[in-house]
Design an enzyme around this catalytic site. Structure first.
Site, PDB file in Angstrom:
ATOM      1  N   THR A 152      31.154  24.333  63.272  1.00 53.36           N
ATOM      2  CA  THR A 152      29.744  24.703  64.198  1.00 53.36           C
ATOM      3  C   THR A 152      29.121  25.706  63.318  1.00 53.36           C
ATOM      4  O   THR A 152      29.733  26.677  62.742  1.00 53.36           O
ATOM      5  CB  THR A 152      30.149  25.342  65.569  1.00 53.36           C
ATOM      6  N   GLU A 180      30.894  20.315  69.372  1.00 52.13           N
ATOM      7  CA  GLU A 180      32.203  20.441  70.256  1.00 52.13           C
ATOM      8  C   GLU A 180      32.288  19.183  71.237  1.00 52.13           C
ATOM      9  O   GLU A 180      33.428  19.251  71.860  1.00 52.13           O
ATOM     10  CB  GLU A 180      32.569  21.938  71.142  1.00 52.13           C
ATOM     11  N   LYS A 203      15.083  38.451  79.023  1.00 50.14           N
ATOM     12  CA  LYS A 203      15.438  38.982  80.245  1.00 50.14           C
ATOM     13  C   LYS A 203      14.376  40.097  80.665  1.00 50.14           C
ATOM     14  O   LYS A 203      14.276  41.403  79.876  1.00 50.14           O
ATOM     15  CB  LYS A 203      16.625  39.518  80.008  1.00 50.14           C
ATOM     16  N   TRP A 232      14.867  35.837  84.273  1.00 52.40           N
ATOM     17  CA  TRP A 232      14.809  35.277  83.009  1.00 52.40           C
ATOM     18  C   TRP A 232      13.664  34.422  82.721  1.00 52.40           C
ATOM     19  O   TRP A 232      13.002  33.809  83.488  1.00 52.40           O
ATOM     20  CB  TRP A 232      15.820  34.262  83.068  1.00 52.40           C
TER      21      TRP A 232
HETATM   22  P1  AMP Z   1      25.235  21.801  67.450  1.00 52.99           P
HETATM   23  O1  AMP Z   1      26.485  21.945  67.645  1.00 52.99           O
HETATM   24  O2  AMP Z   1      24.641  22.278  65.852  1.00 52.99           O
HETATM   25  O3  AMP Z   1      24.700  20.152  67.633  1.00 52.99           O
HETATM   26  O4  AMP Z   1      24.286  22.541  68.337  1.00 52.99           O
HETATM   27  C1  AMP Z   1      24.269  22.375  69.736  1.00 52.99           C
HETATM   28  C2  AMP Z   1      23.417  23.097  70.400  1.00 52.99           C
HETATM   29  O5  AMP Z   1      22.060  22.522  70.115  1.00 52.99           O
HETATM   30  C3  AMP Z   1      23.472  23.057  72.032  1.00 52.99           C
HETATM   31  O6  AMP Z   1      24.398  23.926  72.564  1.00 52.99           O
HETATM   32  C4  AMP Z   1      22.054  23.515  72.282  1.00 52.99           C
HETATM   33  O7  AMP Z   1      22.047  24.987  72.317  1.00 52.99           O
HETATM   34  C5  AMP Z   1      21.196  22.774  71.376  1.00 52.99           C
HETATM   35  N1  AMP Z   1      20.773  21.514  71.735  1.00 52.99           N
HETATM   36  C6  AMP Z   1      21.122  20.443  71.115  1.00 52.99           C
HETATM   37  N2  AMP Z   1      20.392  19.598  71.882  1.00 52.99           N
HETATM   38  C7  AMP Z   1      19.552  20.068  72.600  1.00 52.99           C
HETATM   39  C8  AMP Z   1      18.321  19.886  73.484  1.00 52.99           C
HETATM   40  N3  AMP Z   1      17.773  18.266  73.561  1.00 52.99           N
HETATM   41  N4  AMP Z   1      17.496  20.651  74.079  1.00 52.99           N
HETATM   42  C9  AMP Z   1      17.724  21.934  73.680  1.00 52.99           C
HETATM   43  N5  AMP Z   1      18.800  22.344  73.004  1.00 52.99           N
HETATM   44  C10 AMP Z   1      19.538  21.487  72.455  1.00 52.99           C
END
Ligand code: AMP
Length: 545
Positions: A185, A330, A438, A443
Site C-alpha cells: 500500500t 487490502e 474538523k 466535520w
Molecule cells: P488504494 O489501496 O491505493 O486502492 O487506496 C484505497 C483508498 O482509496 C480507500 O481507502 C479510499 O480512501 C480511497 N478510495 C478508493 N475508492 C474510492 C472512491 N470511490 N471514493 C472515495 N475514495 C476512494
C-alpha cells in the site's frame, strides 16, 4: 458430517486454463511499449504462460519465492503473472510511480529474487540496482532486437529467456491458501505495508467482482483495464476478463486522453475502469474534439471519489453508464459498487446522480459496518458519519512481516475511511479519517467540497484541505487548478458553491495553483498540499484575532 463434494483447490492458473479451453480465440490486444499494437489470444497466452512457468522452474524459482514486476499492462506482463502463479511463486507488483526510495524499500522487504520489467523502467532500475541485493536476474519485457545495452545483473530480453522453454510443462499443485500475489500500500506516512493475496482469495474475489451488480463481465465484452496491474490487481480485471472470456485491450504506457480514446474507438471497447484523473483527461479530449463514445457501455470509476460532473458527463453527454466503486489494496480491492437496486430503478436527473455519486453497496463476499469511535454501529440514515469497517474472504487479516493485529474482535478491518450508510445500504465516503476537516468540533467533508467545485465549468481539478484557524481549529481551504486558458476569481468560485452547501462548510479561502500533486495511485496528495499551505493565513483567521 462433511459434504461429499470434490476438493478442487481454487488456484489462479485454472482461470487461464478455462479461458484457453472455452475462449481460446478471444483477442488480447496491447499497445506495446515498443510502439505497434500486438495481438494474441487466450490460448496463446496460456501456452506462453506455461513457458514462463517452465523457465522459472529451471531457474530454480520455487513455491513461495517472490518475483517482482515493474511494468505496464501488457500481454507479456499478464502471461508472466499466470506463469509465476502456476508454480506457486508470488507475483509482486511494484508501482513505478512510487518514490525511488520506496521502490527500493519494498523490493528489499519482499526479498524479490527476480525482477521483470518494461523497457521504460530500465534506466530507473539501473540507478537503483546497487541497493537491490536480492534480485538475481532482470528480465526485460522485450525481444532481442529492442534489448538495450544495460548494466543490470544477468539482464536478458524476455523473448530470449523463454525461447528455450517448449511449454511441455504442467502447473504445480498446491494448497489454495498459498500466497499468490503481493502489493504494497502506498501509505502517505510510515513505510509501505505488504498485502499478500492467496490463490483462494484471488479466485473468490474474481467471482465476487463478476456478480452482475458488481463489474459483471461477459464473453461478449471487450475490456480495457486502464487501472494498472500494479494498482490492486487492476481491480481484478486481469483475472475476471479471462474467467469470462471477455476480450482484453491493454493500454501499455500511454494513458493520456487521445491514446485512451483511440483504444476505446478502434477496438470497440464495451467496459473500462480507471481512477478519475484518467477520465478527466479523456473527457477534456472529447470536449475539445467533439468525439463520441458509441461502443462504450460501462465505465468503472474508483480509487478516489468520482465527481458528480464526471458521472453526469459520461451518462448524459455520452450515454455511458457509470459504476462508481470503492475499495482498497487490502480488499483485493473491491468493497462496494454503485449499481442501482430495483427500488431505485426509476430515479432520474439529480436524484439519480445523488445515488450514483455514492460509492454503492457491498457485493456478496464483503460485510460492512459503520461505527463511531467507541465501535458502536451508527444509524443507516445517510447522514451520520462513522468509521467504515469490513470483513470478507478477500480482505487482509495482516501485513507481510508485521505482527500488528489489524482486525477488531469480530474480525473487521478498519479501512481508515469515514462515511455514511443510507437505508438502502449505499455507502458514501465522507473522507479519509485523516483528511476530514474538523471545524469547531463538527466535520466537513473535503470530498464533498471538491466534487462540487469541479462542477464549475472553468475548474479542471479541486482539492480541499483543513488549515489552522484560531477560533475553529481548522477551516477549509479550496485549492483550484483552472482549465487551460481560463481565469476566475475567488468570489466567482465561492459564489458557485453558495446555496449548494451549509453556510459553515463554505471554504474560507481559495488558492489557484498550476497543478495538484498526486499519489502513486492517482489520489490527491493531501500531505504535500498541507505542507505547501502550512503557513497559509486564512482571511477569516486575521478577522478572528
Ligand atoms: P488504494 O489501496 O491505493 O486502492 O487506496 C484505497 C483508498 O482509496 C480507500 O481507502 C479510499 O480512501 C480511497 N478510495 C478508493 N475508492 C474510492 C472512491 N470511490 N471514493 C472515495 N475514495 C476512494
Amino acid at each position: 458430517m462433511l459434504g461429499l463434494m470434490q476438493d478442487w483447490p481454487l488456484l489462479c492458473q485454472r482461470i487461464i486454463d478455462h479461458a484457453a479451453i472455452n475462449h481460446g480465440e478471444r483477442p488480447v490486444i496491447t499497445r506495446s511499449i515498443e510502439g505497434p499494437f500486438h495481438r494474441t489470444n487466450y490460448a496463446e497466452l496460456r501456452a506462453r504462460a506455461l513457458r514462463v512457468a517452465q523457465q522459472l522452474d529451471r531457474d530454480s524459482i520455487k513455491l513461495g519465492d517472490r518475483v517482482a514486476t515493474l511494468a505496464w499492462n501488457t500481454w507479456r506482463h499478464l502471461e508472466s503473472w499466470y506463469g509465476i502463479l502456476g508454480i506457486g511463486a508470488i507475483y509482486h507488483t511494484v508501482n513505478p510511480r512510487l518514490f525511488p526510495e520506496q521502490i527500493v524499500w519494498i523490493i528489499n522487504h519482499a526479498e524479490d529474487r527476480v525482477m521483470m520489467t518494461d523497457l521504460t523502467f530500465v534506466p530507473l532500475l539501473e540507478k537503483l540496482a546497487d541497493k537491490l541485493p536480492t534480485i538475481e536476474r532482470y528480465i526485460v519485457f522485450t525481444d532481442a532486437a529492442h534489448m538495450p545495452k544495460t548494466s543490470l545483473r544477468n539482464a536478458i530480453a524476455y523473448e530470449e529467456w523463454i525461447v528455450g522453454a517448449d511449454g511441455d510443462f504442467a502447473w504445480k499443485e498446491f494448497d489454495e491458501n498459498t500466497a499468490a500475489g503481493m502489493c504494497y500500500t502506498s501509505g502517505t506516512t510510515g513505510n509501505p505495508k505488504g498485502v499478500v493475496y492467496s490463490h483462494r482469495s484471488n479466485v473468490l474475489h474474481t467471482m465476487l467482482s463478476l456478480q452482475p451488480d458488481a463489474i459483471g463481465l461477459s464473453s461478449r465484452d471487450t475490456v480495457l483495464p486502464i487501472v494498472p496491474m500494479f494498482h490492486a490487481n487492476s481491480w481484478g480485471l486481469a483475472f475476471s476478463s479471462p474467467m469470462t472470456g471477455a476480450a482484453l485491450v491493454l493500454p501499455g504506457a500511454k494513458l493520456d486522453g487521445p491514446s485512451v480514446y483511440e483504444l476505446l474507438d478502434e477496438f470497440k471497447v464495451t467496459c473500462t475502469g480507471a481512477v478519475p484523473t484518467v477520465w478527466l483527461l479523456l473527457l477534456q479530449y472529447l470536449e475539445k474534439t467533439g468525439a463520441k463514445l458509441p461502443y462504450l457501455e460501462r465505465v468503472v470509476i474508483g480509487g478516489s471519489a468520482c465527481p458528480r460532473a464526471m458521472i453526469k458527463a459520461f451518462e448524459e453527454d455520452y450515454g455511458v453508464q457509470v459504476f462508481h466503486a470503492w475499495g482498497m489494496t487490502e480488499m483485493s480491492p473491491l468493497g462496494t459498487v454503485g449499481s442501482m437496486k430495483p427500488q431505485l430503478a426509476d430515479l432520474k436527473g439529480d436524484a439519480l446522480l445523488d445515488m450514483k455519486q455514492k460509492q454503492g453497496y457491498t457485493p456478496f463476499g464483503v460485510e460492512m459496518k459503520i461505527t463511531d469511535d467507541a465501535g458502536r454501529g451508527v444509524p443507516w440514515d445517510g447522514k451520520t458519519f462513522g468509521r467504515i469497517k469490513v470483513r470478507g474472504f478477500a480482505v487482509s487479516k495482516g501485513y507481510y512481516k508485521l505482527d500488528d493485529r489489524i482486525l477488531d474482535a469480530d474480525g473487521f478491518f478498519d479501512t481508515g475511511d469515514v462515511g455514511t450508510m443510507d437505508r438502502y445500504g449505499y455507502m458514501q465516503i465522507t473522507d479519509r479519517s485523516k483528511d476530514v476537516i474538523k471545524s469547531g468540533g463538527e466535520w466537513i467533508s473535503s470530498i464533498d467540497l471538491e466534487n462540487l467545485a469541479v462542477g464549475y465549468p472553468k475548474v479542471a481539478e479541486a482539492a480541499v484541505i483543513g488549515v489552522a484557524h484560531p477560533k475553529w481549529d481548522e477551516r477549509p481551504l479550496l485549492i483550484i487548478v483552472l482549465k487551460e486558458g481560463q481565469s476566475a476569481t475567488k468570489e466567482e468560485i465561492l459564489g458557485f458553491l453558495e446555496g449548494k452547501i451549509a453556510s459553515w462548510w463554505m471554504p474560507d479561502d481559495v488558492a489557484f495553483v498550476a497543478s495538484i500533486p498526486h499519489t502513486a495511485t492517482g489520489k490527491i496528495l493531501k500531505t504535500a498540499l498541507r505542507e505547501q499551505f502550512k503557513d497559509h493565513v486564512l482571511p477569516t483567521a486575521i478577522a478572528a484575532e
